[in-house]
Enzyme design. Structure first.
Site, PDB file in Angstrom:
ATOM      1  N   GLY B 508       0.784  -1.225   0.000  1.00 37.85           N
ATOM      2  CA  GLY B 508       0.000   0.000   0.000  1.00 37.85           C
ATOM      3  C   GLY B 508       0.818   1.278   0.000  1.00 37.85           C
ATOM      4  O   GLY B 508       0.542   2.199  -0.774  1.00 37.85           O
ATOM      5  N   GLU B 689       4.737  -5.618   6.825  1.00 38.14           N
ATOM      6  CA  GLU B 689       4.709  -7.049   7.140  1.00 38.14           C
ATOM      7  C   GLU B 689       6.080  -7.608   7.466  1.00 38.14           C
ATOM      8  O   GLU B 689       6.192  -8.641   8.121  1.00 38.14           O
ATOM      9  CB  GLU B 689       4.083  -7.816   5.973  1.00 38.14           C
TER      10      GLU B 689
END
Lengths: 190, 729
Positions: B508, B689
């Site tokens: 993103g 992540e």
């Protein structure tokens, strides 16, 4: 809970619907007297969110397992989801909206911004209400599970704050930053 | 704009706003409770009725009858919708199981009805009066039992001859690891307010991927996508759980249509864990062969997971294709059919559970070789894709992360002999792991407006799930247009805005800011044209546009009217030509109580290399948040499967334990100075992540170093090692 149930009901046709039981209740919310007529099943949390539109108080689990709904009632923090609204006749309730506004932040709110003590922001009002109340609890000498001595006043230590904040879950994992924000506010207030 | 050649110098490189530690621009709204989440849009639907979903009480079978008469007669009830009266429904492209079940039931707590009533209490009560009869069918709920029937899946790869190299290797490891099913457990429940105006549907919801959600909602309802508007400006966490359309949005839309009123629905917490998706459990077999000097010669990683029919695997072998060298390789994925709730993406799908296993295996192999685990990883570093050595990494600073981490953490003070360090009643150990997660770029669009007041407004359907999108998008626009941050307004999460990458897979930040970059390049051209400047020569800084010796206030360009520019960033072949990944190293000190077996985390450090760090404040928060989730995976998180009846037993926040304040010490994060011009004009990569990948194994390795007891089945709860702790002196 939303599972299909198999209630032992009479096979006959259902009885005509009767209106839900309602009761008057008067609350003082963020300094304002609020007179309401509520379904007796309505929680304090749902009154705040859905009746008074004070949506800063969050519903995370509705079961007292996450702390997102924490508000301060008569000076003590509670999980507002575990409490029916009609139990609070005359009570003084402070929600996140009562602590500060975007233009005039409470010191704890400002510290959360400064230390990035949140990410998604959903647990944040509960964390902040808890944080404010936790520092008051320590100052008032209320012991916790990690307080070594019951005869001496507890101190504002990392262990004390972490223990007392552990009912407020932050899945984004901002704990390390929240502690820094609380430490800063505790230091300023000492 | 298409990004198909590595970025040269561009306005982002000025770093006047981008790269600076910047407090969240949405912070004051979030800390005062004034940021509106999905269920809180009272203004748009003041007369909304309340919906309550009924879930299936069996895991597999058929509904034979539903008696609605008591519910229909209950006070306040406006409508009840089941599959029998919902009309024909499609299934979204990103959904595996249907979001409204009946008469077939695919999994436990699959939605089978919605009750709409005047109040929440009335809807909840009426839902409890629905009587359902089922014909229960046999289901498959046990991954270990289904393992031998699992079919081949992807990814898979072979390089050289693994069997021969493994047989010949002087030092070998053959170990099996398991990771359990995990729940996202984001704090904001799945929630939607749905309102119809004629045939036009608007949903205010909590969704990471607006365009996927909108399209799948339209598909499910059988209406054109342009008839659906999805709005999601604030999202109380997602972690992959809100990548997809979920049942509360569909049920709210169906309920609103039936009740002819807007309807709001929030999933009760104890309902959401079995109703929605989860990270699937894995069984992972890792075999490593090496020469005595620590060079890996044979590398095999095989993984098994299960999902609903038509579902996909947990790609736990993903990192093993790229992280370490080794001439002979075997990568295999197997997928079993299970009738548990739908498995799907959760934060760092693949690498999160994959690294939990691989990085224990690396620790075990280092011990067999008598090598330091940091050194063993350095010896096996590769600067090229091991399956295709002509393909280089765009940037790869794994070794630097490992070295800096070891130095900063005081790794040289670790005693390599397990169970040998004591601090009072505590056994103390240090563990480490590499961190690795691939970078991905998705097409991402934005619209940028220059108002006659000089304000720059960015509109994109990008979402902020806590990641800090609002702030980095504002920083990007401020840098590009040469204005201060307070001159930028960011509007997100609305399908009326240009389609963005959305939030997920740590794609993103880089994708969406690149889209904003592209739109700003267009806006700069339009501004230059309006002012009579040559766009290629104009500079934008301090609220001024300059060219040669002419300087004009940016706001003046819009005096004659607002200027609007829109573009999107598309991606060429650079991710095929180069492997784009992010790297790091995790270090953990853990203490285990000799008597009780209780584990406490004492210190954690992560060193990360992930391209340009757009905002060090929010990037650090992404890292510490992921490290915290990693501690959960290591020590406590496990959806307990009832293998008889096929559901997750601990389906609330009391039973599904996640880390709390008391579990997490101060966390340290270091970012290496890195820019990656091969990835994007922002020269940034994902960070959301990376912090989760490897950290669980670093905790596991620290516990091993502390106790000498190796646990290969997560979570590492004390029942798995208490009876093997060293004898107390």
């Amino acid at each position: 809970m939303a599972i299909a149930t198999t209630p032992q009901l009479d096979a006959a046709q259902p009885v005509p619907a009767s209106p839900p039981p309602a009761m008057p209740v008067s609350l003082e919310v963020n300094g304002k007297r609020r007179q309401l007529e509520v379904d007796t099943r309505t929680t304090l949390l749902d009154v705040l969110r859905d009746h008074l539109h004070l949506t800063g108080t969050k519903k995370g689990c509705d079961h007292g397992q996450c702390g997102a709904c924490t508000v301060i009632v008569n000076g003590e923090r509670i999980n507002s989801c575990l409490s029916l609204a009609v139990m609070h006749e005359g009570d003084r309730i402070t929600t996140i909206e009562g602590l500060g506004t975007p233009d005039k932040l409470h010191p704890m709110q400002a510290a959360f911004v400064r230390h990035d003590g949140f990410q998604c922001g959903y647990c944040t009002p509960g964390q902040i209400c808890s944080a404010v109340a936790v520092l008051d609890e320590i100052r008032a000498g209320v012991p916790s599970h990690v307080t070594a001595s019951l005869t001496e006043a507890p101190q504002v230590t990392n262990a004390e704050m972490r223990e007392r904040m552990s009912g407020n879950i932050c899945r984004c994992g901002a704990y390390s930053n929240i502690l820094e924000a609380m430490t800063e506010v505790a230091g300023d207030g000492a | 704009m298409k990004f198909d050649t590595p970025a040269g110098q561009n306005p982002i490189d000025q770093l006047r706003v981008v790269g600076k530690p910047t407090h969240r621009i949405d912070g004051p709204l979030k800390v005062t409770g004034t940021a509106p989440y999905a269920y809180e849009h009272h203004d748009v639907a003041p007369n909304a009725a309340y919906g309550f979903i009924v879930g299936a009480a069996i895991a597999k079978g058929r509904i034979t009858s539903m008696d609605l008469k008591y519910a229909k007669a209950a006070p306040g009830v406006l409508a009840i919708v089941t599959a029998a009266d919902a009309g024909p429904l499609g299934k979204g492209k990103f959904n595996t199981a249907k979001l409204l079940g009946g008469p077939e039931v695919d999994h436990y707590h699959q939605a089978i009805a919605i009750v709409v009533a005047e109040t929440f209490e009335q809807a909840r009560h009426a839902a409890s009066l629905i009587t359902v009869q089922y014909a229960r069918a046999e289901g498959r709920f046990d991954l270990a039992a289904a393992k031998d029937d699992a079919g081949p899946s992807e990814p898979s790869a072979t390089v050289g001859d693994f069997d021969q190299a493994y047989a010949a290797a002087p030092v070998k490891l053959d170990a099996t690891y398991t990771t359990p099913d995990h729940s996202h457990a984001m704090m904001e429940p799945y929630a939607t307010v749905a309102a119809w105006e004629g045939d036009q549907l608007t949903v205010w919801t909590s969704n990471q991927m607006i365009d996927w959600g909108r399209t799948d909602l339209a598909t499910t309802l059988g209406i054109p996508a342009e008839k659906v508007r999805m709005v999601s400006p604030y999202i109380g966490g997602g972690f992959g759980g809100k990548l997809f359309l979920r049942s509360e949005a569909v049920m709210a839309a169906l309920g609103a249509r039936a009740a002819k009123r807007p309807v709001k629905v929030a999933m009760p917490r104890p309902f959401s864990i079995n109703n929605t998706t989860h990270r699937p459990a894995t069984i992972q077999l890792i075999r490593l062969g090496a020469t005595p000097d620590g060079k890996i010669t044979a590398f095999a990683h095989e993984s098994w997971s299960g999902d609903q029919p038509g579902g996909g695997p947990e790609v736990a072998v993903q990192q093993s294709r790229l992280l370490y060298a080794g001439a002979n390789r075997l990568i295999r994925t197997r997928l079993a059919v299970l009738d548990l709730p739908e498995g799907n993406a959760m934060r760092a799908p693949g690498e999160a559970p994959g690294m939990m296993a691989l990085e224990i295996a690396m620790d075990e192999m280092a011990e067999k070789l008598g090598m330091d685990p940091v050194e063993f990883r350095i010896v096996n570093d590769t600067q090229v894709d091991p399956e295709n050595p002509s393909r280089k990494f765009s940037q790869r600073q794994l070794v630097e992360c490992l070295r800096q981490g070891a130095e900063r953490f005081g790794w040289n003070r670790r005693n390599a002999k397990p169970g040998s360090v004591r601090d009072g009643r505590w056994l103390v150990g240090m563990g480490m792991a590499a961190a690795f997660r691939n970078n991905m770029n998705f097409t991402s669009g934005a619209r940028v407006r220059l108002g006659d007041d000089g304000m720059v407004t960015v509109e994109t359907d990008m979402t902020d799930i806590g990641t800090g999108s609002y702030t980095i998008i504002a920083q990007t626009a401020a840098e590009m247009m040469g204005v201060d941050l307070d001159r930028v307004v960011v509007r997100l999460g609305d399908s009326n805005f240009p389609v963005s990458s959305g939030s997920g897979g740590q794609f993103g930040a880089n994708s969406s800011t690149s889209g904003v970059y592209a739109a700003c390049v267009k806006l700069r051209e339009a501004v230059a044209q309006r002012l009579g400047f040559n766009a290629s020569e104009a500079t934008f800084a301090d609220g001024q546009v300059r060219s040669g010796n002419r300087s004009v206030a940016l706001a003046d360009a819009a005096k004659a009217g607002e200027i609007v520019a829109e573009d999107r960033m598309e991606w060429g072949d650079l991710e095929k030509t180069y492997q784009q990944s992010t790297f790091g190293a995790h270090f953990v000190e853990a203490a285990v109580d000799m008597a009780t077996g209780e584990t406490r985390i004492r210190r954690m450090l992560a060193v990360a290399a992930a391209g340009r760090i757009l905002n060090p404040i929010s990037a650090r928060s992404q890292m510490i948040g992921a490290m915290t989730m990693g501690v959960g995976g290591a020590l406590m998180e496990e959806l307990a499967v009832d293998k008889r009846f096929g559901f997750f037993v601990n389906h609330d926040l009391a039973g599904y334990e996640v880390p709390v304040h008391a579990d997490i010490p101060h966390l340290e994060v270091v970012f290496l100075d890195e820019t990656d011009p091969i990835v994007s004009p922002m020269k940034a990569k994902g960070i959301g992540e990376l912090g989760l990948c490897g950290v669980g194994a670093a905790v596991a390795n620290a516990i091993y170093n502390a106790t000498g007891v190796r646990v290969r089945d997560y979570p590492i709860t004390l029942d798995k090692y208490l009876d093997r702790l060293p004898q107390m002196a």
